[in-house]
Design a protein around this motif. Structure first.
Motif, PDB file in Angstrom:
ATOM      1  N   THR A  48       0.947  -1.470   0.355  1.00  0.00           N
ATOM      2  CA  THR A  48      -0.296  -0.133   0.095  1.00  0.00           C
ATOM      3  C   THR A  48       0.700   1.287   0.002  1.00  0.00           C
ATOM      4  O   THR A  48       1.938   1.174   0.961  1.00  0.00           O
ATOM      5  N   GLU A  61      -3.837  10.702  -1.092  1.00  0.00           N
ATOM      6  CA  GLU A  61      -3.915  10.352  -2.325  1.00  0.00           C
ATOM      7  C   GLU A  61      -2.882   8.292  -1.371  1.00  0.00           C
ATOM      8  O   GLU A  61      -2.246   8.303  -0.609  1.00  0.00           O
ATOM      9  N   GLY A  62      -4.147   7.650  -2.151  1.00  0.00           N
ATOM     10  CA  GLY A  62      -3.369   6.219  -1.369  1.00  0.00           C
ATOM     11  C   GLY A  62      -3.600   5.262  -2.699  1.00  0.00           C
ATOM     12  O   GLY A  62      -4.490   5.388  -3.352  1.00  0.00           O
ATOM     13  N   PHE A  63      -3.075   4.484  -2.592  1.00  0.00           N
ATOM     14  CA  PHE A  63      -3.037   3.232  -4.244  1.00  0.00           C
ATOM     15  C   PHE A  63      -2.349   1.780  -3.179  1.00  0.00           C
ATOM     16  O   PHE A  63      -2.202   1.523  -2.170  1.00  0.00           O
ATOM     17  N   ALA A  64      -3.401   1.087  -4.290  1.00  0.00           N
ATOM     18  CA  ALA A  64      -2.620  -0.600  -3.919  1.00  0.00           C
ATOM     19  C   ALA A  64      -1.281  -0.484  -5.022  1.00  0.00           C
ATOM     20  O   ALA A  64      -1.863  -0.299  -6.250  1.00  0.00           O
ATOM     21  N   ARG A  87      -0.097   1.294  -9.616  1.00  0.00           N
ATOM     22  CA  ARG A  87      -0.698   2.118  -8.464  1.00  0.00           C
ATOM     23  C   ARG A  87      -2.352   2.451  -9.328  1.00  0.00           C
ATOM     24  O   ARG A  87      -2.008   2.276  -9.555  1.00  0.00           O
ATOM     25  N   ARG A  89      -6.102   3.331  -7.198  1.00  0.00           N
ATOM     26  CA  ARG A  89      -6.143   4.150  -6.696  1.00  0.00           C
ATOM     27  C   ARG A  89      -7.033   3.351  -5.836  1.00  0.00           C
ATOM     28  O   ARG A  89      -8.213   3.054  -6.567  1.00  0.00           O
ATOM     29  N   LEU A  90      -6.605   3.365  -4.309  1.00  0.00           N
ATOM     30  CA  LEU A  90      -7.569   3.257  -3.222  1.00  0.00           C
ATOM     31  C   LEU A  90      -8.840   4.986  -2.390  1.00  0.00           C
ATOM     32  O   LEU A  90     -10.014   4.302  -2.392  1.00  0.00           O
ATOM     33  N   TRP A  91      -7.771   5.366  -2.323  1.00  0.00           N
ATOM     34  CA  TRP A  91      -8.450   7.210  -2.421  1.00  0.00           C
ATOM     35  C   TRP A  91      -7.961   7.981  -2.604  1.00  0.00           C
ATOM     36  O   TRP A  91      -6.713   8.190  -2.975  1.00  0.00           O
ATOM     37  N   ARG A  99      -8.490   4.563 -12.231  1.00  0.00           N
ATOM     38  CA  ARG A  99      -8.542   3.685 -11.272  1.00  0.00           C
ATOM     39  C   ARG A  99      -6.557   3.706 -11.362  1.00  0.00           C
ATOM     40  O   ARG A  99      -6.136   3.571 -10.002  1.00  0.00           O
ATOM     41  N   SER A 433       5.158   3.196   2.559  1.00  0.00           N
ATOM     42  CA  SER A 433       4.561   2.139   1.885  1.00  0.00           C
ATOM     43  C   SER A 433       4.549   1.141   2.895  1.00  0.00           C
ATOM     44  O   SER A 433       6.302   0.838   3.604  1.00  0.00           O
TER      45      SER A 433
END
Length: 442
Positions: A48, A61-64, A87, A89-91, A99, A433
Motif C-alpha cells: 500500500t 492519495e492512497g494506492f495499492a 498503482r 487508486r484506493l482513495w 483507477r 508504503s
C-alpha cells in the motif's frame, strides 16, 4: 584506463536484486557452469502506498501498488531486467481520475520504466550497451554529469542508456537520460596518450578527455535548453596491485555564453581487495560566469524547473556566484565473505561540495545487510544550497526483512518528494508504503 570506472559492472539497480542467486545466509553464488549459462529471478511485490501533501498543497492519495519483476541473467555480456510498479487508486485525488495513477503513464517516456536493465556487452568487450534507470550515474571524468539520477521527478519515469566502445587508444562513452524523449544527452572521448607512442607498459596511465552534454529540455516537462563542455587530463602517479592513485585537472565552459568557465584540480585513489572496493576523490574548483562542475548532478531533474535558492528560476537561468569550492566523493563496497555483485554487507556513496560564499551541497546513500543478510536497511539523503535561503532537502528510507528461507520478505519505505507543476514550481509531498514480496530464483 587508470581513472575509468565502468558503470556496467553494476547491472541491476533494483534494490535486493543481489539475492537472486543466493539464499540470505549463503556465500555469493559461483559462476554458472558452461552447460547452464542462464539464471532467472521472478519477483512480485504488493504494497500500500500513501502520498501525502505538505503545507496544504493538495489532498491525500492512497494506492495499492503491485510490482512484478523478471530478471534473466545470461552471463557477463547479456542480461535483462523487466518490471514496473502499477498503482491502483484506493482513495483521494481529484474527482473523475481513473483507477490507475495517470501521472505514471501519461507520456511516451513513462513507458521506459518497463525496462529496468538491458545489458549487451561488458567492460572487456569492444562495444557495450546498457539501458534502464540511471541512478547515481557519472560520465567518466564526472565534471559535467556527476551522481545524476533520471528518476528524481516522481512523475517522470524514463529509461536512460549508455554506449561504451574502445578503438585502439581511444575510449568513448555516450549516454542519453531518456531513450524515448528529447532530453539530456552527451559523450566523452578519452585518449590513452601512452599508446600514441607505441605499446604502453601500463595502459591508461596518462589520458586526455573531452566531454560535451546538451539538454534539449523537451521531455519530462519543458525547461530551458543548454550545452556544457569540458576538457580533462589524468595522470596515474602510483600503481600497486589492488591500488591506484592519480592526479587530475580540467577546464570547462558554456558554449555561447561569454565568461562562463570553470577549472578544477584534484587527486583520487582506488583500492580493490577480495572483500573491499574503495574509491576516493578530492578536488578544488573555480567557478565563473554561471558555470559550475557537476552541473548535471543529483538534484538536476528538479533544479531544471526550479533551482534551490530564493530566486525560484530554472537552473539554466539561475545566478551562480563566482568563487571557489572544495569537492569530495567516496564510494565504498564491503562484504565480510567476498566482495562481488550487489550482495554486500555495506554499500556507501557520499558526495559533498562546500562553496566559498557559504553554501554547502551533500548527497549520499548507504545500505547495510545484517543478521545473515536477512535484514537490509537503506537510507538516502540530499541537501542543496544548505546555509543559504531556499535550501532544498530530500530523504528516504527502506527496510527489507527476509524470512522463510529468504523467498518471502516484508518491506517498508518512506520519505519526502517534490512534484514539478505546470507553473514551473515544486510542490512538496511525502510518501510511505508497506507490504510483502516474494521471489523465486532458478
Amino acid at each position: 584506463m587508470g581513472s575509468r570506472r565502468w558503470v556496467m559492472l553494476c547491472l541491476w539497480l533494483l534494490p535486493g536484486a543481489g539475492e537472486a542467486t543466493a539464499s540470505p545466509d549463503s556465500e555469493p553464488a559461483t559462476p554458472a557452469p558452461p552447460t547452464r549459462p542462464w539464471y532467472s529471478l521472478a519477483r512480485l511485490e504488493a504494497t500500500t502506498l500513501a502520498v501525502l501533501p505538505r503545507a496544504g498543497t493538495g489532498a491525500d492519495e492512497g494506492f495499492a501498488q503491485v510490482e512484478p519483476t523478471l530478471i534473466l541473467d545470461g552471463g557477463p555480456e547479456l542480461g535483462l531486467n523487466l518490471g514496473a510498479p502499477v498503482r491502483l487508486r484506493l482513495w483521494g485525488g481529484a474527482k473523475g481520475l481513473g483507477r490507475v495513477r495517470r501521472e505514471d503513464w501519461d507520456s511516451p517516456s513513462d513507458w521506459g520504466q518497463l525496462v529496468r536493465g538491458l545489458k549487451l556487452g561488458s567492460d572487456s568487450a569492444p562495444v557495450g550497451v546498457w539501458l534502464g534507470a540511471l541512478e547515481d550515474y557519472s560520465l567518466l571524468s564526472a565534471h559535467l554529469v556527476r551522481r545524476y539520477s533520471n528518476r528524481l521527478n516522481p512523475d517522470y519515469h524514463p529509461a536512460g542508456g549508455f554506449l561504451t566502445g574502445t578503438v585502439g587508444a581511444l575510449y568513448t562513452e555516450a549516454f542519453v537520460s531518456d531513450v524515448l524523449g528529447a532530453r539530456l544527452m552527451g559523450a566523452e572521448l578519452a585518449l590513452d596518450v601512452g599508446r600514441l607512442f607505441g605499446r604502453a607498459r601500463e595502459p591508461g596511465r596518462y589520458t586526455l578527455a573531452f566531454s560535451a552534454v546538451h539538454d534539449w529540455g523537451q521531455a519530462g516537462g519543458s525547461a530551458p535548453p543548454l550545452t556544457l563542455a569540458h576538457l580533462d587530463g589524468t595522470a596515474v602517479v602510483l600503481m600497486r596491485p589492488g591500488f591506484e592513485a592519480h592526479l587530475l585537472a580540467g577546464w570547462g565552459g558554456r558554449p555561447g555564453t561569454g565568461g562562463a568557465w570553470g577549472a578544477a584540480v584534484g587527486v583520487g585513489a582506488d583500492a580493490l581487495t577480495p572483500t573491499l572496493e574503495l574509491s576516493l576523490r578530492l578536488e578544488v574548483r573555480r567557478q565563473h560566469g554561471g558555470f559550475r562542475q557537476g552541473f548535471f548532478g543529483p538534484d538536476y531533474e528538479l533544479a531544471r524547473f526550479q533551482a534551490a535558492g530564493p530566486e525560484g528560476v530554472p537552473l539554466a537561468e539561475a545566478a551562480f556566484p563566482d568563487g571557489y569550492s572544495a569537492s569530495g566523493e567516496a564510494e565504498v563496497g564491503w562484504d565480510a565473505v567476498r566482495h562481488g555483485g550487489l550482495s554486500r554487507h555495506l554499500k556507501l556513496s557520499l558526495g559533498a561540495e562546500a562553496f566559498s560564499w557559504g553554501s554547502f551541497d551533500v548527497d549520499g546513500r548507504v545500505a547495510v545487510q545484517l543478521f545473515a543478510r536477512c535484514l537490509e536497511v537503506a537510507l538516502k539523503g540530499l541537501g542543496v544550497g544548505m546555509g543559504q535561503p531556499g535550501a532544498r532537502y530530500l530523504g528516504s528510507a527502506e527496510v527489507r526483512w527476509r524470512f522463510l528461507g529468504g523467498k518471502l520478505y516484508a518491506l517498508g519505505t518512506g520519505g519526502t518528494l517534490l512534484f514539478p507543476t505546470s507553473e514551473g514550481t515544486l510542490r512538496p509531498g511525502a510518501f510511505a508504503s508497506a507490504g510483502l514480496g516474494m521471489d523465486n530464483a532458478r
